[in-house]
Design an enzyme around this catalytic site. Sequence first.
Site, PDB file in Angstrom:
ATOM      1  N   ARG A 195      44.562  36.108  50.997  1.00  0.00           N
ATOM      2  CA  ARG A 195      43.367  35.555  49.922  1.00  0.00           C
ATOM      3  C   ARG A 195      42.680  35.228  50.225  1.00  0.00           C
ATOM      4  NH1 ARG A 195      44.504  30.866  45.555  1.00  0.00           N
ATOM      5  NH2 ARG A 195      42.801  30.440  44.860  1.00  0.00           N
ATOM      6  N   LYS A 200      41.833  39.261  41.524  1.00  0.00           N
ATOM      7  CA  LYS A 200      41.656  37.675  42.505  1.00  0.00           C
ATOM      8  C   LYS A 200      43.275  37.600  42.116  1.00  0.00           C
ATOM      9  CE  LYS A 200      40.661  33.257  42.765  1.00  0.00           C
ATOM     10  NZ  LYS A 200      39.164  32.325  42.758  1.00  0.00           N
ATOM     11  N   HIS A 255      31.465  34.853  52.543  1.00  0.00           N
ATOM     12  CA  HIS A 255      31.069  32.962  51.592  1.00  0.00           C
ATOM     13  C   HIS A 255      30.656  32.952  52.856  1.00  0.00           C
ATOM     14  CE1 HIS A 255      32.482  33.670  48.151  1.00  0.00           C
ATOM     15  NE2 HIS A 255      32.089  32.906  47.843  1.00  0.00           N
ATOM     16  N   LYS A 293      43.511  26.171  42.273  1.00  0.00           N
ATOM     17  CA  LYS A 293      42.645  25.678  43.224  1.00  0.00           C
ATOM     18  C   LYS A 293      41.570  24.630  42.800  1.00  0.00           C
ATOM     19  CE  LYS A 293      40.796  28.239  46.202  1.00  0.00           C
ATOM     20  NZ  LYS A 293      40.304  28.117  48.159  1.00  0.00           N
ATOM     21  N   HIS A 336      28.018  30.001  52.549  1.00  0.00           N
ATOM     22  CA  HIS A 336      28.212  28.375  52.948  1.00  0.00           C
ATOM     23  C   HIS A 336      27.575  27.958  53.644  1.00  0.00           C
ATOM     24  CE1 HIS A 336      32.440  28.576  50.487  1.00  0.00           C
ATOM     25  NE2 HIS A 336      31.969  28.481  50.330  1.00  0.00           N
ATOM     26  N   LYS A 359      31.656  15.677  40.200  1.00  0.00           N
ATOM     27  CA  LYS A 359      32.721  16.115  40.652  1.00  0.00           C
ATOM     28  C   LYS A 359      32.928  15.219  41.825  1.00  0.00           C
ATOM     29  CE  LYS A 359      34.181  20.522  42.727  1.00  0.00           C
ATOM     30  NZ  LYS A 359      34.315  21.451  43.184  1.00  0.00           N
TER      31      LYS A 359
HETATM   32  N1  LIG Z   1      38.263  26.280  42.356  1.00  0.00           N
HETATM   33  C1  LIG Z   1      37.739  27.401  42.792  1.00  0.00           C
HETATM   34  O1  LIG Z   1      38.693  28.320  42.978  1.00  0.00           O
HETATM   35  C2  LIG Z   1      36.216  27.250  42.778  1.00  0.00           C
HETATM   36  C3  LIG Z   1      35.498  28.305  43.014  1.00  0.00           C
HETATM   37  C4  LIG Z   1      34.073  28.946  43.288  1.00  0.00           C
HETATM   38  C5  LIG Z   1      33.505  27.973  42.646  1.00  0.00           C
HETATM   39  N2  LIG Z   1      34.252  26.343  42.233  1.00  0.00           N
HETATM   40  C6  LIG Z   1      33.043  25.199  42.209  1.00  0.00           C
HETATM   41  O2  LIG Z   1      32.738  25.757  40.761  1.00  0.00           O
HETATM   42  C7  LIG Z   1      31.935  24.877  41.117  1.00  0.00           C
HETATM   43  C8  LIG Z   1      30.415  25.535  40.196  1.00  0.00           C
HETATM   44  O3  LIG Z   1      30.967  26.319  38.609  1.00  0.00           O
HETATM   45  P1  LIG Z   1      29.525  27.286  37.967  1.00  0.00           P
HETATM   46  O4  LIG Z   1      28.652  27.601  38.357  1.00  0.00           O
HETATM   47  O5  LIG Z   1      30.233  27.550  36.938  1.00  0.00           O
HETATM   48  O6  LIG Z   1      28.961  25.111  37.935  1.00  0.00           O
HETATM   49  P2  LIG Z   1      28.638  24.103  36.486  1.00  0.00           P
HETATM   50  O7  LIG Z   1      29.931  24.021  35.857  1.00  0.00           O
HETATM   51  O8  LIG Z   1      27.745  23.352  37.167  1.00  0.00           O
HETATM   52  O9  LIG Z   1      27.919  25.193  34.892  1.00  0.00           O
HETATM   53  C9  LIG Z   1      26.425  25.507  35.621  1.00  0.00           C
HETATM   54  C10 LIG Z   1      25.564  24.732  34.292  1.00  0.00           C
HETATM   55  O10 LIG Z   1      25.940  25.849  32.636  1.00  0.00           O
HETATM   56  C11 LIG Z   1      26.102  24.724  31.947  1.00  0.00           C
HETATM   57  N3  LIG Z   1      26.977  25.809  31.410  1.00  0.00           N
HETATM   58  C12 LIG Z   1      28.492  25.870  31.075  1.00  0.00           C
HETATM   59  N4  LIG Z   1      28.968  26.588  30.836  1.00  0.00           N
HETATM   60  C13 LIG Z   1      27.772  26.979  29.868  1.00  0.00           C
HETATM   61  C14 LIG Z   1      27.682  27.962  28.532  1.00  0.00           C
HETATM   62  N5  LIG Z   1      28.577  28.338  27.601  1.00  0.00           N
HETATM   63  N6  LIG Z   1      26.291  27.387  27.535  1.00  0.00           N
HETATM   64  C15 LIG Z   1      25.662  27.368  28.449  1.00  0.00           C
HETATM   65  N7  LIG Z   1      25.527  26.056  29.741  1.00  0.00           N
HETATM   66  C16 LIG Z   1      26.694  26.473  29.731  1.00  0.00           C
HETATM   67  C17 LIG Z   1      27.131  23.771  32.828  1.00  0.00           C
HETATM   68  O11 LIG Z   1      26.678  22.799  32.122  1.00  0.00           O
HETATM   69  C18 LIG Z   1      25.968  23.759  34.010  1.00  0.00           C
HETATM   70  O12 LIG Z   1      24.931  22.859  33.629  1.00  0.00           O
HETATM   71  C19 LIG Z   1      30.984  24.503  41.970  1.00  0.00           C
HETATM   72  O13 LIG Z   1      32.020  23.270  41.866  1.00  0.00           O
HETATM   73  C20 LIG Z   1      32.676  25.308  43.001  1.00  0.00           C
HETATM   74  O14 LIG Z   1      32.852  24.332  44.372  1.00  0.00           O
HETATM   75  C21 LIG Z   1      35.463  26.562  42.336  1.00  0.00           C
HETATM   76 ZN   LIG Z   2      32.734  31.225  45.634  1.00  0.00          ZN
END
Ligand SMILES: NC(=O)c1ccc[n+]([C@@H]2O[C@H](COP(=O)([O-])OP(=O)(O)OC[C@H]3O[C@@H](n4cnc5c(N)ncnc54)[C@H](O)[C@@H]3O)[C@@H](O)[C@H]2O)c1
Ligand SMILES: [Zn+2]
Length: 1616
Positions: A263, A249, A270, A147, A274, A81
Amino acid sequence: MSAADVRKVSILGKESIHCGFHLVPYIVKTVTETLPSSTYVLVTDTNVGNLHLDTFQAEFDKAAGNARFLTYVVSPGETSKSREGKAEIEDFLLLSKCTRDTVILALGGGVIGDLVGFVAATFMRGVRFVQIPTTLLAMVDSSVGGKTAIDTPHGKNLIGAFWQPEYIFIDAAFLETLPAREFSNGMAEVVKTAAIWDEKEFAALELRAAEIFAAIQTPSSDYAGRTEATRSPAQQLLLSVIAGSIGVKAHIVTIDERETGLRNLVNFGHTIGHAIEAVLTPAMLHGECVSVGMILEAEVARQLGVLSQVAVGRLTRCLKAYNLPVSLSDPRIASLPAARSLSVARLLDIMKIDKKNSGPQKKIVILSRIGATYEQKATVVADSVIARTLSEAAKVIPAFPSKSPIRMATPGSKSISNRALLLAALATGTCRLKNLLHSDDTQVMMNALVELKGATFEWEDGGETLVVTGGGGSLAVPKDNKAVYLGNAGTAARFLTTVCTLVSAGTGEQRTVITGNARMKQRPIGPLVDALRANGSSIDYLESQGCLPLSIAPAGLKGAHIRLAASVSSQYVSSILLCAPYAAQPVTLELTGGQVISQPYIDMTIAMMKTFGIDVERVKDTESGKLLDVYRIPKGVYQNPAVYNIESDASSATYPLAIAAITGATCTITNIGSASLQGDARFAKEVLEPMGCTVVQTETETTVTGPPLGQLKAIGLVDMEPMTDAFLTASVLAAVATLPPSEERTLRDGSRPTTTRIIGIANQRVKECNRIKAMIDELAKFGVETLELDDGLEVYGKPLSELKEGVSVHCYDDHRVAMAFSVLGSVVKDTIIEEKRCVEKTWPNWWDDLSNKIGLEVEGVELPSVQGGLASASRPTEGPSEASVVVIGMRGSGKTFIGELAASALGWQFLDADVVFEQKHSIGVRDFVQKNGWPAFRAAETAILQELLAQHGQRHVLSLGGGIVETPDAREALKAYAKKGPVVHIIREIDEIITYLGEETARPAYGEPVIDVFTRRQPWFAECCNYEFVNYTGVLSSTDTLAEDDSKTAPSTLSVRDEVSRFFNHITAQRPNYAPNLAKGRRSYFLCLTYPDITPALPHIQEMTAGVDAVELRVDLLRSPKDFDKLGPYIPPTAYVSNQVAALRHKTTLPIIFTVRTVSQGGQFPDHAEKEAFELFIAAVRLGIEYIDIEISWSEENILDLIARKGQSKIIASWHDWSGNMRWDDKPVEAKYRVAHEYGDIVKIVGKADGIEDNFALHQFVLRAQAGPDAKPIIAINMGVEGQMSRILNSTFSPVTHPLLPNKAAPGQLSFAQIQTALHLLGQLPAKRFFLFGTPIAHSMSPTLHNTAFEALGLPHKYELFETESVGEEIKAAITLPTFGGASVTIPFKRDIMPLLDSLSPDAEAIGAVNTVVPVTREDGSTMLYGENTDWRGITQSIRRSLPPSVLKPEAGLIIGAGGTSRAAIYALWKLGVPTVYLFNRTKSSAEALVDAFPDVTIKLVEELGKWPDNGPAPTVIISTVPASATSLEPLVNDSIFLRSSILSAPGGVVIDMAYKPAETPLLVLAKNVGKEWRTVKGVEVLLEQGYHQFHLWTGRHCPKKIVADRVWRAYSMSA
Ligand SMILES: NC(=O)c1ccc[n+]([C@@H]2O[C@H](COP(=O)([O-])OP(=O)(O)OC[C@H]3O[C@@H](n4cnc5c(N)ncnc54)[C@H](O)[C@@H]3O)[C@@H](O)[C@H]2O)c1
Ligand SMILES: [Zn+2]
């Protein structure tokens, strides 16, 4: 195939969120039909791609028609990212000719969603995209709301956009492949959403955790769930949870899309979360940190008086149920090295820069109850409030409680809560339970009763009231034979075992299974099971006999006669009693086994059963009327009372009541009175009243008013057997009870009048801790005296004014200790309760209630870090210390010599204990011993040691007698001193000592063989010292320096002075010997020494280390000579290693890097010899080694211990990946970096390159690491030939080899010169021009000197002669060239150049001449010209190097001549600390001018050489600055200066002739003829020395002295 039942949720007015199971065909169909396009691009990561990409491909192949379907797969993890990650996707889209109509599908977790969303937002100014989240977090959080963002090295999510997807497809079947930890991670957000918005949803999450887990753990077959008809109940539940969470949400987002107010609410948990995440990432996941954050923020709300403890408790238990951590002491967090940085200050700092805040004020979403927030936005919270929640310790501010008269209820009694819950559930009708203590037991029982369909539960009043609708005793086997999970809730397990027998017979073979966690599976349940089996119930043990899990047949309880062994636990009895009314026949319960334990609890059960309508009869012996252990329970059904008020916990009530007693306030506890079922309810009447309090007790209330402050009465004797838990409260009151007890309580056995003797509490020794001992120890800290008794203790009251303030109370993790001492803290200033959280066991909100309900202020206190408390062998001081250095060692080891040199190097005073001794006792040591004997001498010697340490503890070097370690007292004094200052053991080989001692007589003879003395004292020296200085064989012998006298080469042997100076300046941190280039951020290098024995290489060390900043000693490659042939892993003996270090030190003062590389990290040290490795590391610290390289794979315990003892050594924390699997843009390497960053002062990570691009990835990694806020120097390298690029570009401590080394330390290693050449070719090291300004200069040696050095180091620079008549335009032009690298300035411009320069060094200023110009780059990039004078350094260096050991400190020096050079000579002597400078010049006026120019220097003019003014000492340093032709060894020759031999009347010294020609000047000839102890230095040698220095100033590199000197001498002799 695409027929699927989806549940749609609307967002921003559109039904664009579609939820279901197995939706891929549906997704593809919907997208292609409703978002027509020529190109669809699916982006995913490899994890998800491997699992699910094929399915998408297949569907698109079927559906897409003419459209293109492209896929792009990135590597998983947060690192994707990034700007680079975004650019890669964009390049792919551009290369693939994607246009504005492209639709992008983001398939993956939040990383993919955020990244791809941002690409879509900006590609062609924005294209349509679709979110297909595959993690729970992405489903419920990141995919909803629009977002999008990427990370930069400055922080997460800093660059992004709001960009709404066309659709969000939630296919919950993806969760089946998601790792459980990732699922929990997402659940944190689900729980969060429910907590702020929807109490019903929260209750479902609370109760149904196990089912929800089950839904993802059992993979669905045959696309089960795609249609409603095939959806299992678990799937339905999962979907409704997800959809519910998304719904909230989506709702919030719709109202407030751009996050202006409402929001904000989704940021609950957090703000603190955070901050925690910032410290713990990537070891802990976002949701895990938020989980802890939610609890802490809920506690903030509770502290503010807004949120009830019940709600905090529910939130805690709910998060725990999803396997989430709820406190920073969770082992998953506490075990991380990074966790040590979780200080309150650090967290507050991070929060300060949180983008959720407005300005410096911190905003937190304050919960007001489960499902609602205090404001419709985040609330501003004061730092002090957050700090109090975060800090581990607390302090009560003494005052009169401002809420007096206090009215409060304490938390509900645990035993009553458990019973009431079960009774209400088994009863008919609805009961409102108030003041329920919500615990693991109640939570587990509620879950179980729901699963058994025995009752339903609902919360009212924001969780204050639990509404129980009882099932009247009808229960069923849980659906699908699901096991009922009880965790480690002991009471629940015991009560429910009998409850399960009540389940009525169902159909088929079904049985009820109850189980628990591992600990629960060890806790006994046997006696209860035996009783129930004997009564006809069918109960099987599924694992170990006598423990859970149990399988229980649904056959109802038979009843009639039940016999139970009741000597183990009263809970078995209560379990049967509570269920007995529902047995088929009326029960007669007979307790067997003699002594029945805890009768009061049995009575409590019976009393409560009565309240719910069942009367139990305890059978009496018909004859004696004595109560028997037999109970008759009638058949019946419990009737729920409308409301049941759970009594407060009586033990807890003692604390507020005691506060009233001790402060003189009034306190009423509203639901404990004389009718209480609990023993501790007697505390007020039986303890507080006799102490002088006014106690008023009704059936249900207790009010206490204390006497005025300081007027409590001692009790005399009190038996606290009925209320043992309250004895701690009584003890703290007794500590300040100074009035005598009332007459009838006065002890008549001669005890002190203020005695309180508490008995009957022996059981308190085996509670959470030994409470009697704990009270005695902690009260002692206040100065309170106590006496331990067999079954209690005596406390002697002391006036408040005499109690010690500022006590830090250790609580032994015992809630009662903490609460009892906070009572004392309410009257004794600055009492710190160290572990404030231990109150959570029974009164989690104790501190909040103290302030909110009692009215005493509570502050958070941060304790000093654990590390500071660790004992250490070596001083862990940072920064220079003025603490005196103590020198110890065998007689004859060189203590005095080394000590004096050390004092002179440090500019401190030297004191010899023997000399002090003789002064004090007016008698020599030898005579003293003869007269008074050894013991008297040792005693006197120890006394002197103590005096010396006391009086000369600063800026002294204290040398002690060799026998000082013979007495234990002296050893203790030394060891104590070693905690604050250096104690240096001078080590010298025993043979040499013996030889030396043969000649010495000043000290008494040993009277025993020296070798025996040596053997006896060695361990004592070792134990008393914290540093070891090896007085290396041979260095002291005078031949060593003699050998150089005539050398035409640079010195190959380092003067012992240099090593002494390095060692002592380093360990005292006066001038630590770290590599300066490292601190300045310039490129730095170290040479790897890969010899089994380095001594054969020593002659080449100078040459090999040219240019580098440090040498690495590969300790794992060392082999002592006898083991040379041994192959395979090897542990070199410590003594051999320290000898090798000493040998190396003999040749170089460059910092040493001490490396022990294990086999699995590419070295030769055994992988598992951890103990031996750390012994070597500690030895290295003691040897004053500058850098120690430790592998982070060693155990944390040892690493932390080493860090605590590291003294002045810096740690390089390293990780080597030999597997070749490590990728620089992957998560694992980040984790390694984090750990190394935590431990090390320098981080080292080594990987392996397969191709050149691995070096680019490495470079990006380093840039990211360096951009971090607390970046440390990092060594990052790829091994292998493909990795050479990384060795060139690495900027911190690049390892280099040298052609003279036997083999390279690692594949791909380059030499220093090779790297410089490569850097030049890469444009990283532009060629510079250097000049010599002066005239005439045609014969100067300087070009040879510098150009030889440039060439040897691979530097592209050039040094040129620049001869001009005056300092004019030409010189100005030269020094302003962009390529100007520096200049030497010689006669006649040393003063004229000064106006052209921007600044002068203090030395140049003092001398009044500049011989070196250095261009310095300012911070703004502009160049500044700096003038320096290295002439004087050339002179001092020559003197220091050549001074014979017999002349430790020159008393006087002579300078012949008063020209420009003599200015530098005077300054050099002054810098060396020579007290008197004689100056001889034929023209007296110029000599007088010099006297005026150096007012600080004692200069005495000499009329006639050989006659010293004021009969002063003869000079031991002589410097001639006049041309050789102006001197003569004959009198009256050509008007020249007559050098008579009497100028060399001192026994020895140094003669320097600054004249270059001829090589042998008359003065030097004279000195050679005069004698052995006179050394000579030629002008060219001084030139070389100053040139080395000049070179270093220009390049930051050490000059390759030997090569340069060889070349210069050759050129010189040719020109001569
Ligand atoms: N935009 C927003 O409002 C918002 C809100 C919260 C978090 N985020 C962001 O989201 C990110 C974290 O997301 P996350 O926790 O999903 O992490 P991620 O996308 O890194 O996924 C976690 C792990 O699980 C694996 N994975 C995903 N789906 C899978 C599946 N179905 N089966 C097996 N493995 C799978 C991925 O390859 C990865 O290794 C952070 O960068 C955070 O900043 C954004
Ligand atoms: Zn969160």
